[in-house]
Design a protein around this motif. Structure first.
Motif, PDB file in Angstrom:
ATOM      1  N   ASN A   3      -4.721 -38.819  72.994  1.00 44.03           N
ATOM      2  CA  ASN A   3      -6.232 -39.155  73.324  1.00 44.03           C
ATOM      3  C   ASN A   3      -6.217 -39.804  74.705  1.00 44.03           C
ATOM      4  OD1 ASN A   3      -7.397 -38.178  71.079  1.00 44.03           O
ATOM      5  ND2 ASN A   3      -7.329 -40.306  69.967  1.00 44.03           N
ATOM      6  N   ILE A   4      -5.418 -40.838  75.043  1.00 43.79           N
ATOM      7  CA  ILE A   4      -5.363 -41.349  76.368  1.00 43.79           C
ATOM      8  C   ILE A   4      -5.249 -40.339  77.439  1.00 43.79           C
ATOM      9  CG2 ILE A   4      -4.293 -42.856  77.953  1.00 43.79           C
ATOM     10  CD1 ILE A   4      -3.749 -44.616  75.343  1.00 43.79           C
ATOM     11  N   GLN A   5      -4.284 -39.528  77.250  1.00 46.44           N
ATOM     12  CA  GLN A   5      -3.866 -38.374  78.098  1.00 46.44           C
ATOM     13  C   GLN A   5      -4.964 -37.537  78.442  1.00 46.44           C
ATOM     14  OE1 GLN A   5      -1.124 -38.478  79.785  1.00 46.44           O
ATOM     15  NE2 GLN A   5      -1.038 -36.387  80.508  1.00 46.44           N
ATOM     16  N   ARG A   6      -5.632 -36.982  77.329  1.00 45.91           N
ATOM     17  CA  ARG A   6      -6.772 -36.065  77.244  1.00 45.91           C
ATOM     18  C   ARG A   6      -7.910 -36.945  78.096  1.00 45.91           C
ATOM     19  NH1 ARG A   6     -10.842 -35.735  73.792  1.00 45.91           N
ATOM     20  NH2 ARG A   6      -9.318 -36.655  72.144  1.00 45.91           N
ATOM     21  N   GLN A   7      -8.102 -37.994  78.005  1.00 43.81           N
ATOM     22  CA  GLN A   7      -9.493 -38.561  78.533  1.00 43.81           C
ATOM     23  C   GLN A   7      -8.995 -39.069  79.977  1.00 43.81           C
ATOM     24  OE1 GLN A   7     -10.237 -41.587  75.909  1.00 43.81           O
ATOM     25  NE2 GLN A   7     -11.317 -40.194  74.195  1.00 43.81           N
ATOM     26  N   SER A   8      -7.868 -39.088  80.455  1.00 37.37           N
ATOM     27  CA  SER A   8      -7.414 -39.906  81.642  1.00 37.37           C
ATOM     28  C   SER A   8      -7.488 -38.631  82.840  1.00 37.37           C
ATOM     29  CB  SER A   8      -6.244 -40.544  81.377  1.00 37.37           C
ATOM     30  OG  SER A   8      -5.827 -40.950  82.685  1.00 37.37           O
ATOM     31  N   VAL A   9      -8.087 -39.273  83.911  1.00 34.35           N
ATOM     32  CA  VAL A   9      -8.129 -38.514  84.989  1.00 34.35           C
ATOM     33  C   VAL A   9      -6.728 -38.374  85.775  1.00 34.35           C
ATOM     34  CG1 VAL A   9      -9.074 -38.063  87.441  1.00 34.35           C
ATOM     35  CG2 VAL A   9     -10.724 -38.692  85.301  1.00 34.35           C
ATOM     36  N   ASP A  10      -6.074 -39.490  85.807  1.00 33.30           N
ATOM     37  CA  ASP A  10      -4.668 -39.934  86.149  1.00 33.30           C
ATOM     38  C   ASP A  10      -3.805 -39.485  85.212  1.00 33.30           C
ATOM     39  OD1 ASP A  10      -2.696 -40.637  87.601  1.00 33.30           O
ATOM     40  OD2 ASP A  10      -2.886 -42.949  87.150  1.00 33.30           O
ATOM     41  N   LYS A  11      -3.024 -38.310  85.528  1.00 27.57           N
ATOM     42  CA  LYS A  11      -1.827 -37.773  84.480  1.00 27.57           C
ATOM     43  C   LYS A  11      -0.572 -38.605  84.563  1.00 27.57           C
ATOM     44  CE  LYS A  11      -4.934 -35.138  82.870  1.00 27.57           C
ATOM     45  NZ  LYS A  11      -5.657 -35.252  81.594  1.00 27.57           N
ATOM     46  N   SER A  12      -0.505 -39.604  85.343  1.00 22.05           N
ATOM     47  CA  SER A  12       0.710 -40.184  85.468  1.00 22.05           C
ATOM     48  C   SER A  12       0.900 -41.234  84.367  1.00 22.05           C
ATOM     49  CB  SER A  12       0.872 -41.024  86.894  1.00 22.05           C
ATOM     50  OG  SER A  12      -0.074 -41.903  86.830  1.00 22.05           O
ATOM     51  N   LEU A  13       2.264 -41.571  84.411  1.00 21.64           N
ATOM     52  CA  LEU A  13       2.607 -42.475  83.217  1.00 21.64           C
ATOM     53  C   LEU A  13       2.306 -44.111  83.189  1.00 21.64           C
ATOM     54  CD1 LEU A  13       4.175 -42.459  80.350  1.00 21.64           C
ATOM     55  CD2 LEU A  13       6.324 -42.953  81.617  1.00 21.64           C
ATOM     56  N   THR A  14       1.278 -44.335  82.624  1.00 23.02           N
ATOM     57  CA  THR A  14       0.945 -45.721  82.917  1.00 23.02           C
ATOM     58  C   THR A  14       1.284 -46.557  81.855  1.00 23.02           C
ATOM     59  OG1 THR A  14      -0.858 -45.314  81.113  1.00 23.02           O
ATOM     60  CG2 THR A  14      -1.423 -44.823  83.560  1.00 23.02           C
ATOM     61  N   PRO A  15       1.388 -47.913  81.871  1.00 20.12           N
ATOM     62  CA  PRO A  15       2.001 -48.921  80.940  1.00 20.12           C
ATOM     63  C   PRO A  15       1.423 -48.529  79.580  1.00 20.12           C
ATOM     64  CG  PRO A  15       1.633 -50.060  82.707  1.00 20.12           C
ATOM     65  CD  PRO A  15       1.058 -48.686  83.034  1.00 20.12           C
ATOM     66  N   GLN A  16       0.277 -48.236  79.467  1.00 22.21           N
ATOM     67  CA  GLN A  16      -0.383 -48.133  78.180  1.00 22.21           C
ATOM     68  C   GLN A  16      -0.056 -46.638  77.503  1.00 22.21           C
ATOM     69  OE1 GLN A  16      -4.563 -47.636  78.193  1.00 22.21           O
ATOM     70  NE2 GLN A  16      -4.875 -48.020  76.234  1.00 22.21           N
ATOM     71  N   LYS A  17       0.447 -45.658  78.321  1.00 22.76           N
ATOM     72  CA  LYS A  17       0.909 -44.339  77.563  1.00 22.76           C
ATOM     73  C   LYS A  17       2.315 -44.506  77.386  1.00 22.76           C
ATOM     74  CE  LYS A  17      -2.012 -41.518  80.623  1.00 22.76           C
ATOM     75  NZ  LYS A  17      -1.976 -40.387  81.714  1.00 22.76           N
ATOM     76  N   PHE A  18       3.271 -45.391  78.340  1.00 22.75           N
ATOM     77  CA  PHE A  18       4.601 -45.749  77.866  1.00 22.75           C
ATOM     78  C   PHE A  18       4.574 -46.461  76.616  1.00 22.75           C
ATOM     79  CE2 PHE A  18       8.758 -47.755  78.952  1.00 22.75           C
ATOM     80  CZ  PHE A  18       9.391 -46.682  79.083  1.00 22.75           C
ATOM     81  N   PHE A  19       3.514 -47.430  76.476  1.00 21.49           N
ATOM     82  CA  PHE A  19       3.891 -48.349  75.279  1.00 21.49           C
ATOM     83  C   PHE A  19       3.738 -47.407  74.063  1.00 21.49           C
ATOM     84  CE2 PHE A  19       1.309 -50.324  72.066  1.00 21.49           C
ATOM     85  CZ  PHE A  19       2.140 -51.285  71.625  1.00 21.49           C
ATOM     86  N   HIS A  20       2.692 -46.220  73.976  1.00 15.94           N
ATOM     87  CA  HIS A  20       2.563 -45.510  72.873  1.00 15.94           C
ATOM     88  C   HIS A  20       3.739 -44.728  72.673  1.00 15.94           C
ATOM     89  CE1 HIS A  20      -1.400 -46.947  71.650  1.00 15.94           C
ATOM     90  NE2 HIS A  20      -1.887 -46.873  72.875  1.00 15.94           N
ATOM     91  N   ILE A  21       4.262 -44.185  73.672  1.00 15.03           N
ATOM     92  CA  ILE A  21       5.571 -43.193  73.603  1.00 15.03           C
ATOM     93  C   ILE A  21       6.796 -44.305  73.036  1.00 15.03           C
ATOM     94  CG2 ILE A  21       7.249 -42.014  74.959  1.00 15.03           C
ATOM     95  CD1 ILE A  21       4.859 -41.199  77.093  1.00 15.03           C
ATOM     96  N   LEU A  22       6.731 -45.353  73.375  1.00  7.49           N
ATOM     97  CA  LEU A  22       7.942 -46.006  73.025  1.00  7.49           C
ATOM     98  C   LEU A  22       7.728 -46.354  71.379  1.00  7.49           C
ATOM     99  CD1 LEU A  22       8.723 -48.919  75.567  1.00  7.49           C
ATOM    100  CD2 LEU A  22      10.360 -47.016  74.762  1.00  7.49           C
ATOM    101  N   ILE A  23       6.613 -46.648  71.081  1.00  7.28           N
ATOM    102  CA  ILE A  23       6.241 -46.965  69.562  1.00  7.28           C
ATOM    103  C   ILE A  23       6.542 -45.598  68.809  1.00  7.28           C
ATOM    104  CG2 ILE A  23       4.204 -47.638  68.056  1.00  7.28           C
ATOM    105  CD1 ILE A  23       5.376 -49.914  69.541  1.00  7.28           C
ATOM    106  N   ALA A  24       6.147 -44.374  69.472  1.00 10.77           N
ATOM    107  CA  ALA A  24       6.449 -43.189  68.655  1.00 10.77           C
ATOM    108  C   ALA A  24       7.705 -43.169  68.527  1.00 10.77           C
ATOM    109  CB  ALA A  24       5.686 -41.992  69.453  1.00 10.77           C
ATOM    110  N   ILE A  25       8.541 -43.161  69.545  1.00 11.40           N
ATOM    111  CA  ILE A  25       9.760 -43.131  69.525  1.00 11.40           C
ATOM    112  C   ILE A  25      10.591 -43.835  68.483  1.00 11.40           C
ATOM    113  CG2 ILE A  25      12.098 -43.247  70.903  1.00 11.40           C
ATOM    114  CD1 ILE A  25      10.611 -42.232  73.175  1.00 11.40           C
ATOM    115  N   VAL A  26      10.394 -45.169  68.602  1.00 12.60           N
ATOM    116  CA  VAL A  26      10.783 -46.181  67.524  1.00 12.60           C
ATOM    117  C   VAL A  26      10.614 -45.698  66.105  1.00 12.60           C
ATOM    118  CG1 VAL A  26      10.661 -48.643  66.715  1.00 12.60           C
ATOM    119  CG2 VAL A  26      10.901 -48.087  69.061  1.00 12.60           C
ATOM    120  N   ASN A  27       9.402 -45.421  65.752  1.00 15.93           N
ATOM    121  CA  ASN A  27       9.118 -45.075  64.378  1.00 15.93           C
ATOM    122  C   ASN A  27       9.744 -43.708  63.983  1.00 15.93           C
ATOM    123  OD1 ASN A  27       7.203 -47.089  63.375  1.00 15.93           O
ATOM    124  ND2 ASN A  27       6.347 -46.780  65.504  1.00 15.93           N
ATOM    125  N   LEU A  28       9.855 -42.922  64.883  1.00 14.71           N
ATOM    126  CA  LEU A  28      10.597 -41.503  64.771  1.00 14.71           C
ATOM    127  C   LEU A  28      11.936 -41.866  64.396  1.00 14.71           C
ATOM    128  CD1 LEU A  28      10.424 -38.457  64.692  1.00 14.71           C
ATOM    129  CD2 LEU A  28      11.191 -38.591  66.847  1.00 14.71           C
TER     130      LEU A  28
END
Length: 175
Positions: free
Chosen positions: A52-77
């Motif tokens: 959702n953040i990636q789709r709504q964001s104009v800036d497609k770079s990796l932000t701390p908020q996006k990185f946080f969600h990636i880390l949480i997804a990896i941990v839970n996986l």
């Protein structure tokens, strides 16, 4: 494969003795499936938030908020994949691999919530109008430094456990 020399092998910690309640084998499987499904739900929420953040964001770079969600997804996986595995799978691995498998999700959780702390520090600095690129850079350097120290300590501890296990095995052959 022998175990870590300073652990008590007579009382392993399994789901059968969780919270001081003795479960039979059926309850243990149900409990594992329940916990595994919770990890799957958190994984789905984190992945959904990221997309959702990636789709709504104009800036497609990796932000701390996006990185946080990636880390949480990896941990839970990782947790989702580790729970259904029987104990015998881990017994075949050496001590360092067991240590790494069991502590990596916790270390990644630490990193993700430290990143969340970094995010809130940046929000605070913006709110009190102290925010600048130098402040952000300093906070980011602290994040990297604290994570580096934490992972070095974990790797040193894992190496120590591996060496202690090797010494224990070598001494066992002379007894």
């Amino acid at each position: 494969m022998s175990a870590i020399p300073f652990t008590n092998q007579t009382t392993p910690i399994h789901c059968e003795y969780l919270f001081g309640v003795e479960y039979d084998e059926t309850d243990s499987v149900v409990l594992k499936l329940f916990v595994d499904s919770l990890y799957l739900v958190v994984l789905a929420v984190a992945a959904t938030q990221y997309f959702n953040i990636q789709r709504q964001s104009v800036d497609k770079s990796l932000t701390p908020q996006k990185f946080f969600h990636i880390l949480i997804a990896i941990v839970n996986l990782l947790r989702f994949g580790l729970i259904p595995l029987p104990v015998s799978v881990f017994d075949q691995l050496d001590v360092f691999a067991q240590f790494l498998i069991h502590t990596l999700p916790a270390a990644l959780y630490f990193s993700s919530y430290l990143l969340l702390l970094l995010y809130w520090a940046a929000v605070y600095h913006r709110a009190v109008r102290l925010y600048s690129k130098d402040t952000h850079r300093a906070i980011l350097h602290w994040y990297v430094a604290i994570n580096t120290v934490a992972y070095i300590v974990l790797l040193a501890l894992g190496t120590y456990l591996e060496l202690a296990d090797a010494d224990y095995n070598r001494m066992a052959h002379f007894s």
